[in-house]
Design a protein around this motif. Structure first.
Motif, PDB file in Angstrom:
ATOM      1  N   LEU A  10       0.800  -1.068  -0.179  1.00  0.00           N
ATOM      2  CA  LEU A  10      -0.023   0.004  -0.016  1.00  0.00           C
ATOM      3  C   LEU A  10       1.010   1.182   0.128  1.00  0.00           C
ATOM      4  CD1 LEU A  10      -2.792  -1.217   2.553  1.00  0.00           C
ATOM      5  CD2 LEU A  10      -2.731  -1.047   0.092  1.00  0.00           C
ATOM      6  N   LEU A  11       0.719   2.082  -1.084  1.00  0.00           N
ATOM      7  CA  LEU A  11       1.724   3.297  -1.126  1.00  0.00           C
ATOM      8  C   LEU A  11       1.395   4.382  -0.008  1.00  0.00           C
ATOM      9  CD1 LEU A  11       3.535   4.907  -2.685  1.00  0.00           C
ATOM     10  CD2 LEU A  11       1.550   6.022  -3.813  1.00  0.00           C
ATOM     11  N   LEU A  12       2.205   4.354   0.962  1.00  0.00           N
ATOM     12  CA  LEU A  12       2.368   5.084   2.084  1.00  0.00           C
ATOM     13  C   LEU A  12       3.073   6.485   1.524  1.00  0.00           C
ATOM     14  CD1 LEU A  12       2.241   2.797   4.958  1.00  0.00           C
ATOM     15  CD2 LEU A  12       0.405   4.036   4.043  1.00  0.00           C
ATOM     16  N   VAL A  13       2.508   7.469   1.398  1.00  0.00           N
ATOM     17  CA  VAL A  13       3.591   8.668   1.260  1.00  0.00           C
ATOM     18  C   VAL A  13       3.527   9.730   2.419  1.00  0.00           C
ATOM     19  CG1 VAL A  13       3.960  11.003  -0.212  1.00  0.00           C
ATOM     20  CG2 VAL A  13       2.759   8.703  -1.171  1.00  0.00           C
ATOM     21  N   TYR A  14       4.511   9.810   3.187  1.00  0.00           N
ATOM     22  CA  TYR A  14       4.489  10.159   4.467  1.00  0.00           C
ATOM     23  C   TYR A  14       4.931  11.647   4.556  1.00  0.00           C
ATOM     24  CZ  TYR A  14       9.398   9.861   4.612  1.00  0.00           C
ATOM     25  OH  TYR A  14      10.971  10.094   4.363  1.00  0.00           O
ATOM     26  N   SER A  15       4.574  12.425   5.681  1.00  0.00           N
ATOM     27  CA  SER A  15       4.791  13.876   5.812  1.00  0.00           C
ATOM     28  C   SER A  15       4.960  13.956   7.239  1.00  0.00           C
ATOM     29  CB  SER A  15       3.608  14.750   5.208  1.00  0.00           C
ATOM     30  OG  SER A  15       2.595  14.572   5.797  1.00  0.00           O
ATOM     31  N   VAL A  16       6.152  14.706   7.844  1.00  0.00           N
ATOM     32  CA  VAL A  16       6.488  14.750   9.216  1.00  0.00           C
ATOM     33  C   VAL A  16       5.669  16.095   9.693  1.00  0.00           C
ATOM     34  CG1 VAL A  16       7.924  15.186  10.763  1.00  0.00           C
ATOM     35  CG2 VAL A  16       8.458  13.646   9.087  1.00  0.00           C
ATOM     36  N   SER A  17       4.860  16.041  10.537  1.00  0.00           N
ATOM     37  CA  SER A  17       4.266  17.381  11.091  1.00  0.00           C
ATOM     38  C   SER A  17       4.772  17.576  12.482  1.00  0.00           C
ATOM     39  CB  SER A  17       2.696  16.748  11.404  1.00  0.00           C
ATOM     40  OG  SER A  17       1.877  17.815  11.815  1.00  0.00           O
ATOM     41  N   PHE A  18       5.095  18.937  12.463  1.00  0.00           N
ATOM     42  CA  PHE A  18       5.596  19.848  13.358  1.00  0.00           C
ATOM     43  C   PHE A  18       4.523  20.715  14.201  1.00  0.00           C
ATOM     44  CE2 PHE A  18       9.129  18.247  11.022  1.00  0.00           C
ATOM     45  CZ  PHE A  18       9.900  17.807  11.789  1.00  0.00           C
ATOM     46  N   SER A  19       3.456  20.685  13.503  1.00  0.00           N
ATOM     47  CA  SER A  19       2.404  21.526  13.999  1.00  0.00           C
ATOM     48  C   SER A  19       1.869  21.071  15.117  1.00  0.00           C
ATOM     49  CB  SER A  19       1.338  21.790  12.820  1.00  0.00           C
ATOM     50  OG  SER A  19       0.370  22.316  13.371  1.00  0.00           O
ATOM     51  N   GLN A  20       1.309  22.053  16.132  1.00  0.00           N
ATOM     52  CA  GLN A  20       0.909  21.876  17.239  1.00  0.00           C
ATOM     53  C   GLN A  20      -0.481  21.973  17.386  1.00  0.00           C
ATOM     54  OE1 GLN A  20       3.345  20.907  19.900  1.00  0.00           O
ATOM     55  NE2 GLN A  20       1.194  19.921  20.029  1.00  0.00           N
ATOM     56  N   ASN A  21      -1.401  22.061  16.181  1.00  0.00           N
ATOM     57  CA  ASN A  21      -2.747  22.021  16.047  1.00  0.00           C
ATOM     58  C   ASN A  21      -3.240  21.033  16.861  1.00  0.00           C
ATOM     59  OD1 ASN A  21      -2.600  24.522  14.533  1.00  0.00           O
ATOM     60  ND2 ASN A  21      -2.399  23.259  12.752  1.00  0.00           N
ATOM     61  N   SER A  22      -4.522  21.242  17.332  1.00  0.00           N
ATOM     62  CA  SER A  22      -4.999  20.276  18.465  1.00  0.00           C
ATOM     63  C   SER A  22      -5.746  19.229  17.416  1.00  0.00           C
ATOM     64  CB  SER A  22      -6.007  20.858  19.155  1.00  0.00           C
ATOM     65  OG  SER A  22      -7.116  21.503  18.448  1.00  0.00           O
ATOM     66  N   SER A 354      -4.217   0.319  -9.177  1.00  0.00           N
ATOM     67  CA  SER A 354      -3.968  -1.057  -8.435  1.00  0.00           C
ATOM     68  C   SER A 354      -3.182  -0.837  -7.370  1.00  0.00           C
ATOM     69  CB  SER A 354      -3.187  -1.891  -9.415  1.00  0.00           C
ATOM     70  OG  SER A 354      -2.858  -3.288  -8.698  1.00  0.00           O
ATOM     71  N   ASN A 355      -3.500  -1.693  -6.310  1.00  0.00           N
ATOM     72  CA  ASN A 355      -2.685  -1.677  -4.891  1.00  0.00           C
ATOM     73  C   ASN A 355      -1.504  -2.447  -5.046  1.00  0.00           C
ATOM     74  OD1 ASN A 355      -4.645  -0.106  -3.686  1.00  0.00           O
ATOM     75  ND2 ASN A 355      -5.926  -1.833  -3.079  1.00  0.00           N
ATOM     76  N   TYR A 356      -0.856  -3.113  -6.174  1.00  0.00           N
ATOM     77  CA  TYR A 356      -0.038  -3.942  -6.352  1.00  0.00           C
ATOM     78  C   TYR A 356       1.100  -3.146  -6.645  1.00  0.00           C
ATOM     79  CZ  TYR A 356       2.530  -8.355  -7.364  1.00  0.00           C
ATOM     80  OH  TYR A 356       3.689  -9.424  -7.190  1.00  0.00           O
ATOM     81  N   ILE A 357       1.819  -2.490  -5.680  1.00  0.00           N
ATOM     82  CA  ILE A 357       2.845  -1.580  -6.209  1.00  0.00           C
ATOM     83  C   ILE A 357       4.399  -2.372  -5.968  1.00  0.00           C
ATOM     84  CG2 ILE A 357       4.058   0.584  -5.140  1.00  0.00           C
ATOM     85  CD1 ILE A 357       1.021   0.816  -6.018  1.00  0.00           C
ATOM     86  N   THR A 358       4.998  -2.381  -7.092  1.00  0.00           N
ATOM     87  CA  THR A 358       6.109  -3.097  -7.136  1.00  0.00           C
ATOM     88  C   THR A 358       7.781  -2.357  -7.234  1.00  0.00           C
ATOM     89  OG1 THR A 358       6.184  -2.849  -9.634  1.00  0.00           O
ATOM     90  CG2 THR A 358       5.123  -4.743  -8.815  1.00  0.00           C
ATOM     91  N   GLY A 373       2.981  -2.700 -11.431  1.00  0.00           N
ATOM     92  CA  GLY A 373       2.921  -4.224 -11.787  1.00  0.00           C
ATOM     93  C   GLY A 373       2.412  -4.129 -13.217  1.00  0.00           C
ATOM     94  N   GLU A 374       1.367  -4.910 -13.685  1.00  0.00           N
ATOM     95  CA  GLU A 374       0.850  -4.889 -14.948  1.00  0.00           C
ATOM     96  C   GLU A 374       0.080  -3.636 -15.169  1.00  0.00           C
ATOM     97  OE1 GLU A 374      -1.716  -8.240 -15.231  1.00  0.00           O
ATOM     98  OE2 GLU A 374      -3.235  -7.540 -13.794  1.00  0.00           O
ATOM     99  N   GLU A 375      -0.206  -2.744 -14.358  1.00  0.00           N
ATOM    100  CA  GLU A 375      -1.069  -1.531 -14.718  1.00  0.00           C
ATOM    101  C   GLU A 375      -0.043  -0.695 -15.027  1.00  0.00           C
ATOM    102  OE1 GLU A 375      -4.242  -1.310 -14.799  1.00  0.00           O
ATOM    103  OE2 GLU A 375      -4.414  -3.349 -13.966  1.00  0.00           O
TER     104      GLU A 375
END
Length: 465
Positions: A10-22, A354-358, A373-375
Motif C-alpha cells: 500500500l503506497l504510504l507517502v509520509y509527511s512529518v508534522s511539526f504543527s501543534q494544532n490540536s 492498483s494496490n499492487y505496488i512493485t 505491476g501490470e497496470e
C-alpha cells in the motif's frame, strides 16, 4: 519460489508534522491492560537510562516501553516500598531514584531492585508532597509541615518547619518545590511563590506574589515550572495559571483556559505551554499568538484524550509528552511522530489503478515514479497530491494489449541527472527520455551480442559514469 516476490504494497507517502494544532494531536493510551498497576496516576519520571517511572495510587511502575515492572508494599519485607500510594518521584545527580509515598520517603536500589526506607520520624510517617535537588549532592523533601534536607550519606542535615521559616499571616501550606538554574529553591505556598533563603533559613517574597487561598485541606494542588527562557510558571488549584518574567519583572495571567484547577505545566519543543487541568482537559498556550487551544475528549475524540481529568504531565528526553490521568492511566504523545497519508485504488478518485505496488523512484523535488505491476507507470506530484498515468509510446508494439503484456513493471531507476527513467519489466528494459518524451525498448535476446541476456529486470543501480 518464483524469481519475483509478489509483495503487496500500500503506497504510504509520509509527511512529518511539526504543527501543534490540536486536530493533529493523537495520544496513545497505556493503562491496566498493558500492565499498569492502577489507572490513577500521581507522578511520572524518566531516569537517565530511559526507563519511565510511574507513581500511581496503588503501586510504583517501571516501564521499558514494552512491559511494566511493578513494586508494592509488603509488610513482611523490610526492603519493599513503604506505601503503595506514590506521591512524588525524583532522580538525583548520582542517579538515585527517590520515591515519596503517602507515608514516607524511599530510595530505590538498582542492584537488587529493593528500597531503602528512611526511618526518621520526619520522613517515615508523613506524605512526601515534593522532592527537589540541584547539581549538588543534597536532596530536599517536602512534607506538609516540614522542609527536610538530606545529604550525600542519606542523613538528615536540616529539618525546617513551615512556621519557623515564615511569620507571614495565613501562610499555612505548601505543595511544590523547584530549583532554578542558579540553584535557588522556590516553593509554592497557599500565599504564593516564595524563595527559600538557606543562610537566614527564611522564606522571602522577591516576586511580590500575593494570592489568598483558604486551605480547608492540606491536599491542595500547585505547580512550579521554569520554561526555556527562564520564566517561572505557577499553577494553583482554583486560581488558574500565571508566569513571572524575570526580564520584564512582572506577572502575567493566562486567560481563556478551560479550568482554573491546574495540575501540570510543560513546555514542548515548539515553545508552546501545555496546561493540564483536573476537571476540564488539556490547554495548549502559544506564547507568540497568546492563543489557547483546548482539547477535551468529548469534543475531540480523535485526539484519544481518554480523560479530561489530568493529574500530571512529563516530557521525556526524546520529545515525548506523557500525561497522567485520574482514571484512565497514561497518555503518550510524540510531537514529531511520522504521519502517513494513505493512497489506494478506489476507481478514479485517487488515481491509483492498483494496490499492487512493485517499485518506486524518487526525484529531487520529492515527486515519485511508481511501478504498478501490470497496470504500468504512475507519476505522483507531491505538492498537488495528484497521480498521472504515464503511457509508453514504443512503435514496436502495435496494439495496447501487446504493450501491456510487455510493460509489467518490476523495477525503476532514475538517472542522476533525472533525464532518463529506466523501467525494468518481465520482458526487457524501457528507457524513458523525460526531456524529449521519447521511449526506447531493449528486449532480451541472449543469442545476440550486445542485447540483454535476460528478460526479468528485478533491480538496477548506476555505476556513476
Amino acid at each position: 519460489m518464483n524469481l519475483i516476490l509478489k509483495i503487496l504494497f500500500l503506497l504510504l507517502v509520509y509527511s512529518v508534522s511539526f504543527s501543534q494544532n490540536s486536530n493533529k494531536i493523537h495520544f496513545k493510551n497505556i493503562s491496566v491492560k498493558e500492565g499498569l498497576s492502577f489507572p490513577a496516576i500521581n507522578c511520572i519520571l524518566q531516569d537517565k537510562n530511559g526507563f519511565m517511572w510511574v507513581g500511581t495510587e496503588v503501586g510504583l511502575n517501571k516501564y521499558n516501553s514494552q512491559r511494566f515492572n511493578t513494586f508494592y508494599n509488603n509488610p513482611a519485607d523490610s526492603t519493599s516500598i513503604s506505601n503503595d500510594n506514590i506521591s512524588s518521584l525524583f532522580q538525583d545527580s548520582r542517579q538515585n531514584i527517590w520515591v515519596g509515598t503517602l507515608t514516607g520517603l524511599n530510595i530505590y536500589n538498582h542492584k537488587n531492585s529493593s528500597f531503602r526506607k528512611f526511618q526518621e520520624k520526619a520522613l517515615n510517617t508523613k506524605k512526601i508532597v515534593a522532592i527537589a535537588g540541584n547539581i549538588g549532592s543534597k536532596v530536599w523533601a517536602l512534607t506538609h509541615e516540614e522542609l527536610v534536607c538530606i545529604n550525600q550519606k542519606f542523613n538528615i542535615e536540616q529539618q525546617l518547619k513551615l512556621n519557623s521559616l515564615s511569620t507571614e499571616t495565613g501562610l499555612t501550606a505548601w505543595s511544590a518545590a523547584k530549583f532554578d538554574k542558579k540553584g535557588n529553591l522556590w516553593l509554592s505556598t497557599n500565599k504564593g511563590v516564595r524563595l527559600f533563603d538557606p543562610k537566614a533559613k527564611k522564606l522571602t517574597n522577591p516576586l511580590n506574589d500575593q494570592i489568598n487561598i483558604t486551605i480547608t485541606t492540606v491536599d491542595f494542588y500547585s505547580n512550579i515550572y521554569f520554561d526555556s527562557i527562564g520564566n517561572l510558571w505557577v499553577g494553583l488549584r482554583g486560581n488558574g495559571v500565571k508566569y513571572y518574567s524575570f526580564i520584564e519583572k512582572k506577572w502575567t495571567f493566562i486567560d481563556g483556559i478551560s479550568s482554573k484547577y491546574i495540575n501540570g505545566i510543560y513546555e514542548d519543543g515548539d515553545k508552546n505551554i501545555w496546561i493540564c487541568t483536573g476537571r476540564n482537559g488539556l490547554n495548549i498556550y502559544n506564547p507568540k499568538t497568546h492563543k489557547v487551544e483546548i482539547i477535551k475528549y468529548a469534543e475531540m475524540p480523535e485526539s484519544n484524550l481518554m480523560s479530561n481529568s489530568i493529574s500530571c504531565i512529563y516530557g521525556d528526553s526524546k520529545g515525548g509528552i506523557w500525561l497522567g490521568t485520574f482514571n484512565s492511566g497514561l497518555l503518550y504523545y510524540y510531537q514529531h511522530q511520522l504521519k502517513f497519508n494513505l493512497y489506494y485504488s478506489k476507481g478514479q478518485i485517487s488515481g491509483i489503478s492498483s494496490n499492487y505496488i512493485t517499485s518506486f523512484a524518487n526525484d529531487k523535488r520529492n515527486n515519485v515514479w511508481i511501478g504498478v505491476g501490470e497496470e504500468g507507470l504512475l507519476y505522483f506530484d507531491r505538492q498537488k497530491r495528484s497521480f498521472k498515468k504515464v503511457n509508453p509510446n514504443v512503435k514496436k508494439f502495435k496494439t495496447v494489449a501487446e504493450l501491456k503484456e510487455n510493460f509489467y513493471i518490476l523495477s525503476l531507476h532514475l538517472s542522476k541527472d533525472e533525464k532518463h527513467l529506466f523501467v525494468g519489466t518481465l520482458t526487457g528494459l524501457f528507457d524513458y527520455d523525460i526531456v524529449s518524451n521519447k521511449w526506447y525498448f531493449y528486449q532480451n535476446n541472449r543469442f545476440v551480442s550486445g542485447h540483454l541476456q535476460g528478460g526479468y529486470i528485478n533491480s538496477m543501480v548506476s555505476d556513476g559514469l
